[in-house]
Design a protein around this motif. Structure first.
Motif, PDB file in Angstrom:
ATOM      1  N   TYR A   1       0.593   7.550 -18.624  1.00  0.00           N
ATOM      2  CA  TYR A   1      -0.279   6.419 -18.268  1.00  0.00           C
ATOM      3  C   TYR A   1      -1.654   6.590 -18.905  1.00  0.00           C
ATOM      4  O   TYR A   1      -2.225   5.651 -19.453  1.00  0.00           O
ATOM      5  CB  TYR A   1      -0.474   6.357 -16.752  1.00  0.00           C
TER       6      TYR A   1
ATOM      7  N   ILE B   1       5.587   3.616  -2.118  1.00  0.00           N
ATOM      8  CA  ILE B   1       6.739   4.396  -2.595  1.00  0.00           C
ATOM      9  C   ILE B   1       8.043   3.712  -2.199  1.00  0.00           C
ATOM     10  O   ILE B   1       8.973   3.589  -2.999  1.00  0.00           O
ATOM     11  CB  ILE B   1       6.702   5.836  -2.022  1.00  0.00           C
TER      12      ILE B   1
ATOM     13  N   LEU C   1      -0.160   5.428  -7.575  1.00  0.00           N
ATOM     14  CA  LEU C   1       0.824   6.357  -7.005  1.00  0.00           C
ATOM     15  C   LEU C   1       0.793   7.712  -7.686  1.00  0.00           C
ATOM     16  O   LEU C   1       0.965   8.743  -7.041  1.00  0.00           O
ATOM     17  CB  LEU C   1       2.235   5.800  -7.161  1.00  0.00           C
ATOM     18  N   THR C   2       0.637   7.723  -8.996  1.00  0.00           N
ATOM     19  CA  THR C   2       0.677   8.992  -9.720  1.00  0.00           C
ATOM     20  C   THR C   2      -0.704   9.387 -10.235  1.00  0.00           C
ATOM     21  O   THR C   2      -0.834  10.378 -10.943  1.00  0.00           O
ATOM     22  CB  THR C   2       1.655   8.918 -10.920  1.00  0.00           C
TER      23      THR C   2
ATOM     24  N   ALA D   1       5.140  13.620 -11.415  1.00  0.00           N
ATOM     25  CA  ALA D   1       3.908  12.838 -11.292  1.00  0.00           C
ATOM     26  C   ALA D   1       2.954  13.202 -12.417  1.00  0.00           C
ATOM     27  O   ALA D   1       2.363  12.339 -13.071  1.00  0.00           O
ATOM     28  CB  ALA D   1       3.256  13.085  -9.930  1.00  0.00           C
TER      29      ALA D   1
ATOM     30  N   ARG E   1       0.488   4.788   1.079  1.00  0.00           N
ATOM     31  CA  ARG E   1       1.216   5.455   0.009  1.00  0.00           C
ATOM     32  C   ARG E   1       2.727   5.399   0.274  1.00  0.00           C
ATOM     33  O   ARG E   1       3.518   5.077  -0.609  1.00  0.00           O
ATOM     34  CB  ARG E   1       0.739   6.915  -0.074  1.00  0.00           C
TER      35      ARG E   1
ATOM     36  N   ASN F   1       1.128   0.727  -8.376  1.00  0.00           N
ATOM     37  CA  ASN F   1       2.043   1.621  -9.076  1.00  0.00           C
ATOM     38  C   ASN F   1       1.304   2.755  -9.774  1.00  0.00           C
ATOM     39  O   ASN F   1       1.685   3.913  -9.698  1.00  0.00           O
ATOM     40  CB  ASN F   1       2.764   0.824 -10.150  1.00  0.00           C
ATOM     41  N   ARG F   2       0.261   2.379 -10.479  1.00  0.00           N
ATOM     42  CA  ARG F   2      -0.473   3.391 -11.243  1.00  0.00           C
ATOM     43  C   ARG F   2      -1.185   4.355 -10.306  1.00  0.00           C
ATOM     44  O   ARG F   2      -1.259   5.560 -10.572  1.00  0.00           O
ATOM     45  CB  ARG F   2      -1.470   2.713 -12.182  1.00  0.00           C
TER      46      ARG F   2
ATOM     47  N   ASN G   1       8.600   0.514  -4.186  1.00  0.00           N
ATOM     48  CA  ASN G   1       8.953   0.955  -5.526  1.00  0.00           C
ATOM     49  C   ASN G   1      10.405   1.393  -5.633  1.00  0.00           C
ATOM     50  O   ASN G   1      11.130   1.006  -6.540  1.00  0.00           O
ATOM     51  CB  ASN G   1       8.096   2.177  -5.851  1.00  0.00           C
ATOM     52  N   ALA G   2      10.785   2.235  -4.704  1.00  0.00           N
ATOM     53  CA  ALA G   2      12.150   2.759  -4.699  1.00  0.00           C
ATOM     54  C   ALA G   2      13.140   1.613  -4.524  1.00  0.00           C
ATOM     55  O   ALA G   2      14.201   1.585  -5.162  1.00  0.00           O
ATOM     56  CB  ALA G   2      12.316   3.787  -3.579  1.00  0.00           C
TER      57      ALA G   2
ATOM     58  N   VAL H   1       7.560  11.277  -5.474  1.00  0.00           N
ATOM     59  CA  VAL H   1       7.967  12.316  -4.522  1.00  0.00           C
ATOM     60  C   VAL H   1       8.196  13.673  -5.182  1.00  0.00           C
ATOM     61  O   VAL H   1       8.595  14.629  -4.525  1.00  0.00           O
ATOM     62  CB  VAL H   1       9.237  11.891  -3.732  1.00  0.00           C
TER      63      VAL H   1
ATOM     64  N   ALA I   1       9.224   5.855  -9.476  1.00  0.00           N
ATOM     65  CA  ALA I   1       9.609   6.011  -8.070  1.00  0.00           C
ATOM     66  C   ALA I   1       9.871   7.482  -7.754  1.00  0.00           C
ATOM     67  O   ALA I   1       9.473   8.005  -6.712  1.00  0.00           O
ATOM     68  CB  ALA I   1      10.847   5.167  -7.765  1.00  0.00           C
TER      69      ALA I   1
ATOM     70  N   ALA J   1       9.639   8.054   1.572  1.00  0.00           N
ATOM     71  CA  ALA J   1       8.280   8.366   1.122  1.00  0.00           C
ATOM     72  C   ALA J   1       8.137   9.836   0.754  1.00  0.00           C
ATOM     73  O   ALA J   1       7.367  10.197  -0.132  1.00  0.00           O
ATOM     74  CB  ALA J   1       7.273   7.996   2.204  1.00  0.00           C
ATOM     75  N   ARG J   2       8.902  10.684   1.429  1.00  0.00           N
ATOM     76  CA  ARG J   2       8.753  12.127   1.242  1.00  0.00           C
ATOM     77  C   ARG J   2       9.670  12.664   0.151  1.00  0.00           C
ATOM     78  O   ARG J   2       9.287  13.514  -0.644  1.00  0.00           O
ATOM     79  CB  ARG J   2       9.080  12.815   2.575  1.00  0.00           C
TER      80      ARG J   2
ATOM     81  N   ARG K   1       1.678  10.636 -15.124  1.00  0.00           N
ATOM     82  CA  ARG K   1       0.231  10.425 -15.177  1.00  0.00           C
ATOM     83  C   ARG K   1      -0.291  10.598 -16.596  1.00  0.00           C
ATOM     84  O   ARG K   1      -1.078   9.801 -17.093  1.00  0.00           O
ATOM     85  CB  ARG K   1      -0.466  11.418 -14.231  1.00  0.00           C
TER      86      ARG K   1
ATOM     87  N   PHE L   1      -1.513  -2.116 -10.298  1.00  0.00           N
ATOM     88  CA  PHE L   1      -2.510  -1.126  -9.876  1.00  0.00           C
ATOM     89  C   PHE L   1      -1.941  -0.191  -8.806  1.00  0.00           C
ATOM     90  O   PHE L   1      -2.176   1.018  -8.837  1.00  0.00           O
ATOM     91  CB  PHE L   1      -3.790  -1.812  -9.379  1.00  0.00           C
TER      92      PHE L   1
ATOM     93  N   ALA M   1      -1.986  -2.974 -15.838  1.00  0.00           N
ATOM     94  CA  ALA M   1      -1.503  -3.378 -14.511  1.00  0.00           C
ATOM     95  C   ALA M   1      -0.743  -4.700 -14.606  1.00  0.00           C
ATOM     96  O   ALA M   1       0.350  -4.837 -14.042  1.00  0.00           O
ATOM     97  CB  ALA M   1      -2.662  -3.493 -13.526  1.00  0.00           C
TER      98      ALA M   1
END
Lengths: 204, 204
Positions: free
Chosen positions: B127, A104, A172-173, B120, A100, A169-170, A107-108, B115, B111, A23-24, B124, A167, B162
């Motif tokens: 998108y 992530i 996320l950023t 991002a 979140r 996914n979107r 997704n990964a 991070v 993905a 996640a990080r 963004r 949604f 989406a």
């Protein structure tokens, strides 16, 4: 059986450390060494509890499903089944640090599954199970009159899963993820709400 | 300007090599060395054409949008705008090697963007642009009577994006991606088709 309990608990701790790293810093930051450091154990301990790195990844991915299931159990289950479904979907959106991290991670995993056949099989099974559970839920909601019944529950389930994924996914950023919630809600309601009967023109 | 043309062409070749590596082995397999080997040039050449690895990634991601735009241009643009939108969406699904590679690449970028703040921002922007273009298209389709106009074009655009993302993602690991097409089509039509007027009960 204190020993078995301890082993299960230790595996969860190590997998939890992996999830925090993904996640990080992303999936490419994962190594026996980085997971051991994050979990505060030795590299040997990681290898003692997980025979392969793939083993560890699978266990960690299963944990994200568990987290989601646990949150679902805390929701008020009463009332209209379409409303309840929407509350469930919001629980899967990346609107706080914990959720979140889960998105992530999923997704990964999906990105990696696209280039690793063994992971693809694993992800596919997860998707298929989720589609099956969603279709069963929607079928029940159709019987209750809470969801339209002029389309097959299976097709509706595919659509709901796709909307949820897309949604999430979107968001996320997105600079303001919560701003997308009304669109998510409108889409799901528009897709699933029972059709209004063309009443008012004579009897049936 | 043969030199400029050559430079642009060389940049595209190198970025194309990066895309092939990501599609085949994942984003973590990308290095100056691996890209150079795939492109058949020296590491120095890669660094001559792209000052940073991030530069190269961005250029490569832009190329995937270009591929999609080129395919869209080859589509028959006549007729009902909802039907045309569906043909466009199918072009974005991972149903052959080229499109599969593009979805894998976009996935891997998303993905990673989760991070890496600088990525991002880039994702963004992409998108937001796509949402804007989609909303404009849907607004035109609403005016033409091909898409329902009781919901805002912006909300419909979010939903379409989406659905597209979600179905593309699921197809990536699906044993039979094309089997999901009818669900995609049913979802988009159900969401977007003009509402049937409750006619047939007297005159208006």
């Amino acid at each position: 059986m204190p020993k078995i309990v301890d082993r299960a608990e230790r595996r969860r701790e190590i997998a939890g450390a992996l999830l925090r790293i993904v996640a990080r810093e992303g999936v490419e930051a994962v190594s026996v060494r980085s997971v051991a450091a994050e979990a505060g154990v030795s590299g040997g301990a990681v290898q003692k509890y997980f025979s392969t790195k793939e083993d560890l990844f699978r266990f960690a991915l299963d944990m994200t499903s568990e987290f989601l299931e646990q949150r679902w159990k805390t929701l008020d289950q009463s009332g209209n089944l379409l409303d309840l479904l929407l509350r469930l979907l919001v629980e899967a959106m990346p609107l706080d640090e914990q959720r979140r991290a889960e998105v992530i991670v999923i997704n990964a995993f999906t990105a990696r599954a696209a280039v690793l056949p063994s992971w693809a099989e694993f992800i596919r099974t997860g998707y298929d199970e989720l589609a099956e559970i969603t279709a069963q839920y929607l079928s029940k909601a159709q019987s209750a009159g809470d969801v339209r019944d002029d389309l097959a529950a299976g097709d509706l389930a595919d659509a709901v899963l796709a909307l949820t994924d897309g949604f999430a996914n979107r968001m996320l950023t997105s600079a303001d993820p919560a701003a997308l919630l009304p669109s998510l809600e409108a889409s799901v309601r528009t897709l699933l709400a029972p059709r209004v009967q063309s009443s008012g023109c004579g009897r049936r």
